[in-house]
Design a protein around this motif. Structure first.
Motif, PDB file in Angstrom:
ATOM      1  N   ASN A  96       0.839  -1.191   0.000  1.00  0.00           N
ATOM      2  CA  ASN A  96       0.000   0.000   0.000  1.00  0.00           C
ATOM      3  C   ASN A  96       0.881   1.251   0.000  1.00  0.00           C
ATOM      4  OD1 ASN A  96       0.875   0.394   2.662  1.00  0.00           O
ATOM      5  ND2 ASN A  96      -1.011  -0.428   3.545  1.00  0.00           N
ATOM      6  N   LYS A  97       0.287   2.423   0.133  1.00  0.00           N
ATOM      7  CA  LYS A  97       1.061   3.671   0.061  1.00  0.00           C
ATOM      8  C   LYS A  97       2.057   3.816   1.197  1.00  0.00           C
ATOM      9  CE  LYS A  97      -2.691   6.286   2.170  1.00  0.00           C
ATOM     10  NZ  LYS A  97      -3.673   7.327   1.976  1.00  0.00           N
ATOM     11  N   TYR A  98       1.930   2.982   2.243  1.00  0.00           N
ATOM     12  CA  TYR A  98       2.867   3.028   3.369  1.00  0.00           C
ATOM     13  C   TYR A  98       3.948   1.957   3.250  1.00  0.00           C
ATOM     14  CZ  TYR A  98      -1.062   5.718   5.089  1.00  0.00           C
ATOM     15  OH  TYR A  98      -2.091   6.626   5.209  1.00  0.00           O
ATOM     16  N   GLY A  99       3.921   1.176   2.157  1.00  0.00           N
ATOM     17  CA  GLY A  99       4.912   0.126   1.931  1.00  0.00           C
ATOM     18  C   GLY A  99       4.588  -1.179   2.629  1.00  0.00           C
ATOM     19  N   ILE A 100       3.364  -1.314   3.168  1.00  0.00           N
ATOM     20  CA  ILE A 100       2.953  -2.521   3.864  1.00  0.00           C
ATOM     21  C   ILE A 100       2.107  -3.372   2.915  1.00  0.00           C
ATOM     22  CG2 ILE A 100       1.603  -3.425   5.806  1.00  0.00           C
ATOM     23  CD1 ILE A 100       2.220  -0.704   7.206  1.00  0.00           C
ATOM     24  N   GLN A 101       2.406  -4.685   2.875  1.00  0.00           N
ATOM     25  CA  GLN A 101       1.640  -5.577   2.006  1.00  0.00           C
ATOM     26  C   GLN A 101       0.264  -5.827   2.590  1.00  0.00           C
ATOM     27  OE1 GLN A 101       4.134  -8.380  -0.777  1.00  0.00           O
ATOM     28  NE2 GLN A 101       4.154  -9.139   1.287  1.00  0.00           N
ATOM     29  N   GLU A 102      -0.772  -5.690   1.747  1.00  0.00           N
ATOM     30  CA  GLU A 102      -2.131  -6.008   2.158  1.00  0.00           C
ATOM     31  C   GLU A 102      -2.837  -6.699   1.001  1.00  0.00           C
ATOM     32  OE1 GLU A 102      -4.068  -2.372   3.291  1.00  0.00           O
ATOM     33  OE2 GLU A 102      -4.131  -1.621   1.261  1.00  0.00           O
ATOM     34  N   LYS A 103      -3.833  -7.530   1.343  1.00  0.00           N
ATOM     35  CA  LYS A 103      -4.552  -8.302   0.330  1.00  0.00           C
ATOM     36  C   LYS A 103      -5.324  -7.350  -0.574  1.00  0.00           C
ATOM     37  CE  LYS A 103      -7.964 -11.972  -0.144  1.00  0.00           C
ATOM     38  NZ  LYS A 103      -8.762 -12.961   0.577  1.00  0.00           N
ATOM     39  N   GLN A 104      -5.091  -7.470  -1.904  1.00  0.00           N
ATOM     40  CA  GLN A 104      -5.755  -6.625  -2.888  1.00  0.00           C
ATOM     41  C   GLN A 104      -6.606  -7.419  -3.874  1.00  0.00           C
ATOM     42  OE1 GLN A 104      -5.803  -3.289  -2.984  1.00  0.00           O
ATOM     43  NE2 GLN A 104      -4.582  -3.252  -1.133  1.00  0.00           N
ATOM     44  N   LYS A 105      -6.267  -8.694  -4.046  1.00  0.00           N
ATOM     45  CA  LYS A 105      -6.918  -9.498  -5.079  1.00  0.00           C
ATOM     46  C   LYS A 105      -6.980 -10.946  -4.598  1.00  0.00           C
ATOM     47  CE  LYS A 105      -5.620  -8.720  -9.415  1.00  0.00           C
ATOM     48  NZ  LYS A 105      -4.865  -8.797 -10.685  1.00  0.00           N
ATOM     49  N   GLU A 106      -7.925 -11.703  -5.170  1.00  0.00           N
ATOM     50  CA  GLU A 106      -8.039 -13.113  -4.837  1.00  0.00           C
ATOM     51  C   GLU A 106      -8.517 -13.889  -6.056  1.00  0.00           C
ATOM     52  OE1 GLU A 106     -10.507 -16.004  -1.737  1.00  0.00           O
ATOM     53  OE2 GLU A 106     -10.640 -13.837  -1.516  1.00  0.00           O
ATOM     54  N   TYR A 107      -7.949 -15.077  -6.241  1.00  0.00           N
ATOM     55  CA  TYR A 107      -8.400 -16.015  -7.261  1.00  0.00           C
ATOM     56  C   TYR A 107      -9.203 -17.091  -6.532  1.00  0.00           C
ATOM     57  CZ  TYR A 107      -5.014 -13.900 -10.422  1.00  0.00           C
ATOM     58  OH  TYR A 107      -4.312 -13.014 -11.203  1.00  0.00           O
ATOM     59  N   ARG A 108     -10.507 -17.212  -6.854  1.00  0.00           N
ATOM     60  CA  ARG A 108     -11.382 -18.191  -6.213  1.00  0.00           C
ATOM     61  C   ARG A 108     -11.805 -19.236  -7.232  1.00  0.00           C
ATOM     62  NH1 ARG A 108     -15.567 -13.996  -3.258  1.00  0.00           N
ATOM     63  NH2 ARG A 108     -13.991 -12.871  -2.046  1.00  0.00           N
ATOM     64  N   LYS A 109     -11.724 -20.527  -6.830  1.00  0.00           N
ATOM     65  CA  LYS A 109     -12.158 -21.607  -7.727  1.00  0.00           C
ATOM     66  C   LYS A 109     -13.618 -21.396  -8.097  1.00  0.00           C
ATOM     67  CE  LYS A 109      -9.086 -25.369  -6.632  1.00  0.00           C
ATOM     68  NZ  LYS A 109      -8.970 -26.775  -6.286  1.00  0.00           N
ATOM     69  N   ASN A 110     -13.926 -21.664  -9.378  1.00  0.00           N
ATOM     70  CA  ASN A 110     -15.319 -21.585  -9.818  1.00  0.00           C
ATOM     71  C   ASN A 110     -15.777 -22.942 -10.315  1.00  0.00           C
ATOM     72  OD1 ASN A 110     -14.513 -21.838 -12.558  1.00  0.00           O
ATOM     73  ND2 ASN A 110     -14.382 -19.619 -12.794  1.00  0.00           N
ATOM     74  N   SER A 111     -17.051 -23.074 -10.640  1.00  0.00           N
ATOM     75  CA  SER A 111     -17.634 -24.351 -11.055  1.00  0.00           C
ATOM     76  C   SER A 111     -17.246 -24.758 -12.474  1.00  0.00           C
ATOM     77  CB  SER A 111     -19.158 -24.291 -10.936  1.00  0.00           C
ATOM     78  OG  SER A 111     -19.660 -23.272 -11.771  1.00  0.00           O
ATOM     79  N   LEU A 112     -16.596 -23.869 -13.217  1.00  0.00           N
ATOM     80  CA  LEU A 112     -16.196 -24.170 -14.597  1.00  0.00           C
ATOM     81  C   LEU A 112     -14.796 -24.764 -14.699  1.00  0.00           C
ATOM     82  CD1 LEU A 112     -17.544 -20.875 -16.201  1.00  0.00           C
ATOM     83  CD2 LEU A 112     -18.653 -23.121 -16.149  1.00  0.00           C
TER      84      LEU A 112
END
Length: 137
Positions: A96-112
């Motif tokens: 983030n803007k303070y240089g700390i890693q934070e969760k921004q995105k996620e890949y979730r399994k789908n039914s396809l």
């Protein structure tokens, strides 16, 4: 909302990246290609429409993937990390803007048999922005 699709396999073993433009039409905006060090190079179109290497993904010693991007001086620096989560998907952390890693995105399994891509919106809520057949790493 920008939709991203990464499921087209070019002949040399990479992955083309398509995103919806301002008119809602999908257009190719970049590529992910395997490199000779066992990592993955990220290419994106610059302001002139020419693809150039903008980053790299490399396996790390914890079983995740480190993400590197060029800074304003053209030097690659670690900007994030991809980690497996307990649901069988992958969480993407970015500085983030303070240089700390934070969760921004996620890949979730789908039914396809692929993954839905969720990304934090401006309110901090995860919303679906696209789907992929395979998680790029």
């Amino acid at each position: 909302t920008t939709s991203t699709t990464m499921d087209v396999q070019p002949i040399y073993g990479g992955t083309d990246i398509y995103q919806n433009n301002e008119y809602g039409i999908q257009e190719k905006t970049g590529e992910i290609r395997n490199n000779y060090t066992g990592g993955v190079d990220i290419y994106q179109k610059n302001e002139y429409g020419i693809q150039e290497k903008t980053g790299e993904m490399r396996n790390n010693y914890t079983g995740g993937v480190d993400v590197y991007q060029k800074n304003q001086y053209g030097i690659q620096e670690k900007t994030g990390e991809m980690k497996n989560n307990y649901t069988g998907g992958v969480d993407v952390y970015e500085k983030n803007k303070y240089g700390i890693q934070e969760k921004q995105k996620e890949y979730r399994k789908n039914s396809l048999g692929g993954y839905d891509v969720y990304q934090k919106n401006k309110y901090g809520i995860m919303e679906k922005v696209g789907s992929v057949k395979k998680i790029p790493r």
